[in-house]
Design an enzyme around this catalytic site. Structure first.
Site, PDB file in Angstrom:
ATOM      1  N   LYS A 130     -55.561  44.654 -37.406  1.00  0.00           N
ATOM      2  CA  LYS A 130     -54.704  43.464 -37.400  1.00  0.00           C
ATOM      3  C   LYS A 130     -55.475  42.334 -38.052  1.00  0.00           C
ATOM      4  O   LYS A 130     -56.712  42.325 -38.016  1.00  0.00           O
ATOM      5  CB  LYS A 130     -54.349  43.073 -35.962  1.00  0.00           C
ATOM      6  CG  LYS A 130     -53.103  42.222 -35.844  1.00  0.00           C
ATOM      7  CD  LYS A 130     -51.828  43.034 -35.833  1.00  0.00           C
ATOM      8  CE  LYS A 130     -50.614  42.141 -35.871  1.00  0.00           C
ATOM      9  NZ  LYS A 130     -49.369  42.900 -35.651  1.00  0.00           N
ATOM     10  N   ASP A 170     -46.275  40.037 -39.993  1.00  0.00           N
ATOM     11  CA  ASP A 170     -46.166  39.804 -38.550  1.00  0.00           C
ATOM     12  C   ASP A 170     -45.655  38.369 -38.430  1.00  0.00           C
ATOM     13  O   ASP A 170     -45.049  37.849 -39.388  1.00  0.00           O
ATOM     14  CB  ASP A 170     -47.544  39.990 -37.856  1.00  0.00           C
ATOM     15  CG  ASP A 170     -47.441  40.017 -36.329  1.00  0.00           C
ATOM     16  OD1 ASP A 170     -46.967  41.019 -35.784  1.00  0.00           O
ATOM     17  OD2 ASP A 170     -47.803  39.020 -35.676  1.00  0.00           O
TER      18      ASP A 170
END
Ligand code: NDP
Length: 452
Positions: A130, A170
């Site tokens: 991430k 995201d």
């Protein structure tokens, strides 16, 4: 769990806290997983000997870097960017990029850790990662966002690659930002490869990637309900968020016959007692994606609906709830209120939207509760298929991908059922099921590699 397991778990969590000071979100994510894994590995000596959980909870690496950019007034601005590569035992690191002022290393480490289990659950060969930056795209011009994305990629490009680490979008990172970052990657490396997913259809993107997370969350809820002989049809649904995941979850819930009562953003929530239908939802998408406005505007556009500033939607009575905004947006009190108001099913579109107290409240109530790592895995699954299409230099048709999404969500659901059941009970603990099913594949690959 017996007393010695509890002591072991407490010591383990104390160690995680000590090694990660000031990182509460990361500790929370590890604790939620460890509660289930400790029980599961009790009699599995190899996992203990090889310290598998301890190793998964230590990212392979976390890089942080300075991102300088110039705003439209000529001011030099400085942000911090990160990429956390948690685990690549079963495939290249894979996970989104988040641009939001609340981004910290703790948030990205929790997301990369969760992603490791989620990606494993999809059945596709993807590790967990991430990244992101404490940059706020809200209120910035397109050119400011472009300059930021280019500067961000000017460092990130060293750490990613089609077979190394493949980021996606995201919170705060949609098709516009992916386009700017892909353009800069291509410019620096002179390579056209599948280094990012969520790309535009003109340059290697996959059909239904945009819809996949939200649709998949609704499918997961449908699977849980079908298993107990029920359905979404005719049920009141409360949804938080109004971004990519929330609007597409709402779209599929409406398709499946549910009534969507709420949506929200960081300012508050709107409640439409008549139900947000397809037409009103299209208005919301235009508000958010094109006009980049606030959800508050909905109440003015549609009389009869109400806006509740600074509040979250969990007190609105409903049968089904889908938290689709952000982490820790639903606490213990919210969870107990939902249950008291008759809620029978929760599917998390967001990552870790329910805090630990809320998770325990849902588990104790014995309602259908799907954690994000299972329910929102549809997005990364289609990202995995975008990677396959890029490698093979082909594009699959929409009908094929829609079918694959339905099958993937069913497969994830069934893997959770396999590991989340207990003898003599019909109830499935989907949190336990997701944690164990996600863990086993990664753990066994790590065992095969020895100590690396
Ligand atoms: P978007 O940026 O498209 O939308 C985020 C939504 O959440 C917005 O409505 C935003 O409101 C709201 N929000 C963000 N931060 C807060 C906050 N602190 N408090 C209240 N509301 C907030 O993001 P996505 O829809 O892509 O992501 C939503 C969630 O889903 C995240 O948890 C993400 O990690 C998760 N997820 C996303 C996937 C994807 O494919 N996009 C895949 C799997 C999970 P505002 O506009 O006011 O900021």
């Amino acid at each position: 769990m017996n007393v010695s397991d509890h002591v072991g778990l407490e010591q383990f969590i104390a160690g995680v806290k000590k090694r990660n000071p000031g990182q509460p979100e990361f500790v929370q994510a590890v604790q939620e997983v460890a509660e289930d894994i400790f029980d599961y590995i009790r009699d599995k000596v190899e996992y203990h000997e090889y310290q598998i959980l301890r190793r998964i909870a230590e990212p392979d690496r976390a890089v942080s870097f300075r991102v300088c950019w110039e705003d439209d007034k000529g001011n030099i601005r400085v942000q911090r960017g990160w990429r956390v590569q948690n685990n690549n035992a079963i495939g290249p690191y894979k996970g989104g990029i988040r641009f939001h002022p609340s981004v910290t290393e703790s948030v990205l480490k929790f997301l990369a850790f969760e992603q490791t289990f989620k990606n494993s659950l999809t059945g596709l060969p993807m590790g967990g990662g991430k990244g992101g930056a404490n940059f706020n795209p809200k209120g910035k011009s397109d050119h400011e966002v472009m300059r930021f994305c280019q500067s961000f990629m000017t460092e990130l490009f060293r750490h990613v690659g089609a077979d190394v680490d493949v980021p996606a979008g995201d919170i705060g990172v949609g098709s516009r930002e992916i386009g700017y970052m892909f353009g800069q990657y291509k410019r620096i490396t002179n390579q056209f490869t599948g280094v990012l997913t969520g790309k535009g259809l003109e340059y290697g993107g996959s059909l239904i990637r945009t819809e996949a997370t939200g649709y998949g969350t609704a499918y997961f809820l449908q699977n849980m309900l079908q298993r107990v002989g029920d359905s979404i049809e005719g049920k009141d649904c409360v949804i938080s968020g109004s971004g990519n995941v929330a609007t597409h979850a709402a779209e599929k819930i409406i398709d499946l016959g549910g009534k969507v009562l709420t949506l929200s953003d960081s300012g508050g929530f709107i409640h439409d007692p008549e139900g947000i239908d397809a037409e009103r939802l299209a208005w919301v998408k235009d508000l958010k994606e094109t006009r980049r406005g606030r959800i508050e505007a909905y109440a003015k556009a549609f009389p009869g609906s109400e806006y509740h500033a600074g509040r979250r939607p969990w007190a609105v009575p409903c049968a089904l709830a889908l938290p689709c905004a952000t982490q820790n947006e639903l606490d213990g009190a919210d969870a107990r209120r939902l249950v008291a108001n008759g809620c029978i099913g929760i599917a998390e579109g967001a990552n870790m939207p329910t805090d630990l107290e809320g998770v325990h409240a849902f588990k104790e109530a014995g309602i259908l509760y799907a954690p994000g790592k299972a329910a929102n895995a549809g997005g990364v699954a289609i990202s995995g298929l975008e990677m396959s299409q890029n490698s093979a230099r082909i594009s699959w048709k929409e009908a094929e991908l829609q079918q694959l999404l339905v099958e993937t969500m069913k497969g994830i659901h069934d893997r959770c059922v396999e590991h989340g059941g207990s003898a003599g009970s019909e109830h499935i603990d989907y949190v336990r099921g997701a944690n164990i099913a996600g863990f086993v594949k990664v753990a066994d690959a790590m065992l095969a590699y020895g100590v690396v």
